[in-house]
Design a protein around this motif. Structure first.
Motif, PDB file in Angstrom:
ATOM      1  N   ASP A  49      -1.416   7.813  -8.035  1.00  0.00           N
ATOM      2  CA  ASP A  49      -0.159   8.320  -7.512  1.00  0.00           C
ATOM      3  C   ASP A  49      -0.308   8.775  -6.065  1.00  0.00           C
ATOM      4  N   PHE A  50      -1.372   8.276  -5.401  1.00  0.00           N
ATOM      5  CA  PHE A  50      -1.663   8.677  -4.025  1.00  0.00           C
ATOM      6  C   PHE A  50      -0.932   7.797  -3.027  1.00  0.00           C
ATOM      7  N   THR A  51       0.394   7.798  -3.088  1.00  0.00           N
ATOM      8  CA  THR A  51       1.205   6.986  -2.198  1.00  0.00           C
ATOM      9  C   THR A  51       2.513   7.699  -1.915  1.00  0.00           C
ATOM     10  N   ILE A  52       3.100   7.439  -0.748  1.00  0.00           N
ATOM     11  CA  ILE A  52       4.332   8.153  -0.385  1.00  0.00           C
ATOM     12  C   ILE A  52       5.553   7.585  -1.061  1.00  0.00           C
TER      13      ILE A  52
ATOM     14  N   ILE B 256     -10.000   0.312   8.660  1.00  0.00           N
ATOM     15  CA  ILE B 256      -8.627   0.725   8.377  1.00  0.00           C
ATOM     16  C   ILE B 256      -8.669   2.204   8.023  1.00  0.00           C
ATOM     17  N   VAL B 257      -7.751   2.981   8.570  1.00  0.00           N
ATOM     18  CA  VAL B 257      -7.583   4.367   8.137  1.00  0.00           C
ATOM     19  C   VAL B 257      -6.144   4.539   7.693  1.00  0.00           C
ATOM     20  N   ALA B 258      -5.944   5.235   6.590  1.00  0.00           N
ATOM     21  CA  ALA B 258      -4.604   5.475   6.052  1.00  0.00           C
ATOM     22  C   ALA B 258      -4.535   6.919   5.582  1.00  0.00           C
ATOM     23  N   LEU B 259      -3.319   7.418   5.399  1.00  0.00           N
ATOM     24  CA  LEU B 259      -3.195   8.824   5.013  1.00  0.00           C
ATOM     25  C   LEU B 259      -1.977   9.055   4.143  1.00  0.00           C
ATOM     26  N   TYR B 260      -2.088  10.091   3.333  1.00  0.00           N
ATOM     27  CA  TYR B 260      -0.995  10.579   2.506  1.00  0.00           C
ATOM     28  C   TYR B 260      -0.683  11.985   3.002  1.00  0.00           C
ATOM     29  N   PRO B 261       0.461  12.203   3.685  1.00  0.00           N
ATOM     30  CA  PRO B 261       0.761  13.522   4.249  1.00  0.00           C
ATOM     31  C   PRO B 261       0.625  14.641   3.219  1.00  0.00           C
ATOM     32  N   HIS B 262       0.015  15.745   3.675  1.00  0.00           N
ATOM     33  CA  HIS B 262      -0.205  16.951   2.870  1.00  0.00           C
ATOM     34  C   HIS B 262      -1.237  16.756   1.770  1.00  0.00           C
TER      35      HIS B 262
ATOM     36  N   VAL C 183       0.829  -1.212   0.000  1.00  0.00           N
ATOM     37  CA  VAL C 183       0.000   0.000   0.000  1.00  0.00           C
ATOM     38  C   VAL C 183       0.864   1.263   0.000  1.00  0.00           C
ATOM     39  N   GLY C 184       1.862   1.303   0.867  1.00  0.00           N
ATOM     40  CA  GLY C 184       2.773   2.434   0.884  1.00  0.00           C
ATOM     41  C   GLY C 184       2.228   3.684   1.543  1.00  0.00           C
ATOM     42  N   LEU C 185       1.428   3.504   2.597  1.00  0.00           N
ATOM     43  CA  LEU C 185       0.888   4.633   3.350  1.00  0.00           C
ATOM     44  C   LEU C 185       0.959   4.343   4.844  1.00  0.00           C
ATOM     45  N   PRO C 186       1.125   5.378   5.674  1.00  0.00           N
ATOM     46  CA  PRO C 186       0.918   5.184   7.110  1.00  0.00           C
ATOM     47  C   PRO C 186      -0.551   4.859   7.357  1.00  0.00           C
ATOM     48  N   GLY C 187      -0.818   3.980   8.302  1.00  0.00           N
ATOM     49  CA  GLY C 187      -2.209   3.645   8.579  1.00  0.00           C
ATOM     50  C   GLY C 187      -2.361   2.870   9.862  1.00  0.00           C
ATOM     51  N   LYS C 188      -3.605   2.599  10.223  1.00  0.00           N
ATOM     52  CA  LYS C 188      -3.899   1.815  11.415  1.00  0.00           C
ATOM     53  C   LYS C 188      -5.177   1.031  11.188  1.00  0.00           C
ATOM     54  N   SER C 189      -5.161  -0.210  11.632  1.00  0.00           N
ATOM     55  CA  SER C 189      -6.323  -1.091  11.503  1.00  0.00           C
ATOM     56  C   SER C 189      -6.922  -1.389  12.869  1.00  0.00           C
ATOM     57  N   GLY C 190      -8.124  -1.947  12.843  1.00  0.00           N
ATOM     58  CA  GLY C 190      -8.774  -2.409  14.058  1.00  0.00           C
ATOM     59  C   GLY C 190      -9.541  -3.684  13.768  1.00  0.00           C
TER      60      GLY C 190
END
Length: 304
Positions: free
Chosen positions: A300-303, A262-268, A250-257
């Motif tokens: 292209d939504f990946t760090i 799952i929540v993930a983010l692309y900084p900025h 995936v290539g994103l910071p994230g957290k699962s439960g």
């Protein structure tokens, strides 16, 4: 690149897959969730969003709440927090006791259960009423003044949380729990019982995509360096012993439960929340992981 078109395509493609996941049953209340639920919502840093499926249905966010508790504890304690909990991937199950004795009661990271319990202990020590003040904090982050704990889910966890009781008492015996284990565990179970939908969850995480600032008024939740470090921890430790796989695919910071979120983010740029209750063998949403892999692969939504 039109993110709405990408979300729609990947959502429909993922929904057509055979869901090989299984609902979490060790928390009895979670076993009652409809396994066909599937939703996604993306929020950008202007506050605009786009969702599909069951994105407005609330679910138990479970371990995703550990990011909020870490944020609050980090804000209170600063860099001293890393004396109580480490920042390394565990390589073991989220409720494992294996490494605690070797590491003298210092959990490997704040997102496995032992680490989150220590974070709860820190909040109990530094807040007058941890249960109330933590809820106020998350309400402010998410702009949800009526957000509340789920007594049904918390009670279900408390009645069956023998492993977490063992973790807390073992850490207490090694000196890294300062308060009464019962008080710490009650707060921990309440924290994990928070319920949000995908839209609310993706919005609540925007401060971590925005350098620690709320997008609504640019007020500081945490400093930019603290935000960077929490994002780094989500990238390396946010998915239990599947964290490396998530970073790779995936290539994103994230957290699962284990509630299937799952929540993930692309900084900025954006945050995205996905929910599908059936879990893969590592305790992460089967369809949620597939969706995010395809979403970042075809955009292209990946760090990276």
């Amino acid at each position: 690149m039109n993110y709405k078109d990408i979300i729609e395509k990947v959502f429909h493609d993922t929904k057509g897959l055979t869901n090989k996941g299984k609902i979490a049953t060790y928390i009895p209340e979670l076993a009652n969730v409809n396994p066909t639920m599937f939703g996604v919502h993306m929020t950008n840093l202007t506050g605009e969003g786009y969702g599909m499926g069951n994105n407005l249905v609330k679910f138990s966010i479970q371990s995703i709440a550990k990011v909020f508790s870490l944020t609050l504890a980090y804000r209170i304690l600063g860099e001293e927090i890393w004396k109580r909990v480490d920042v390394e991937p565990s390589g073991t199950k989220f409720d494992s006791l294996l490494l605690l004795e070797i590491n003298n009661g210092i959990p490997r990271n704040p997102f496995i259960n032992s680490g989150a319990i220590v974070i709860c202990d820190i909040l109990v020590s530094h807040l007058g009423n941890a249960r109330k003040e933590f809820l106020t904090f998350v309400r402010d982050l998410s702009n949800l003044p009526n957000l509340s704990y789920s007594d049904k889910i918390a009670d279900s966890e408390k009645a069956n949380g023998y492993r977490n009781v063992a973790l807390c008492n073992f850490i207490k015996s090694l000196g890294n729990i300062k308060n009464d284990p019962t008080e710490v565990l009650d707060f921990y179970f309440d924290m994990c019982s928070l319920e949000m939908n995908c839209e609310q969850l993706s919005y609540a995480f925007t401060y971590l995509a925005n350098g620690g600032l709320k997008i609504s008024d640019s007020s500081e939740v945490i400093t930019k360096p603290q935000s960077k470090r929490i994002n780094a921890l989500m990238l390396t430790c946010g998915f239990y012993d599947e964290s490396g796989e998530f970073a790779f695919k995936v290539g994103l910071p994230g957290k699962s439960g284990v509630g299937g979120g799952i929540v993930a983010l692309y900084p900025h740029s954006y945050t995205i929340a996905v929910w599908s209750p059936p879990l893969n063998p590592n305790g992460n949403s089967f369809l949620g992981m597939k969706f995010l892999e395809e979403f970042t692969t075809h955009s292209d939504f990946t760090i990276f």
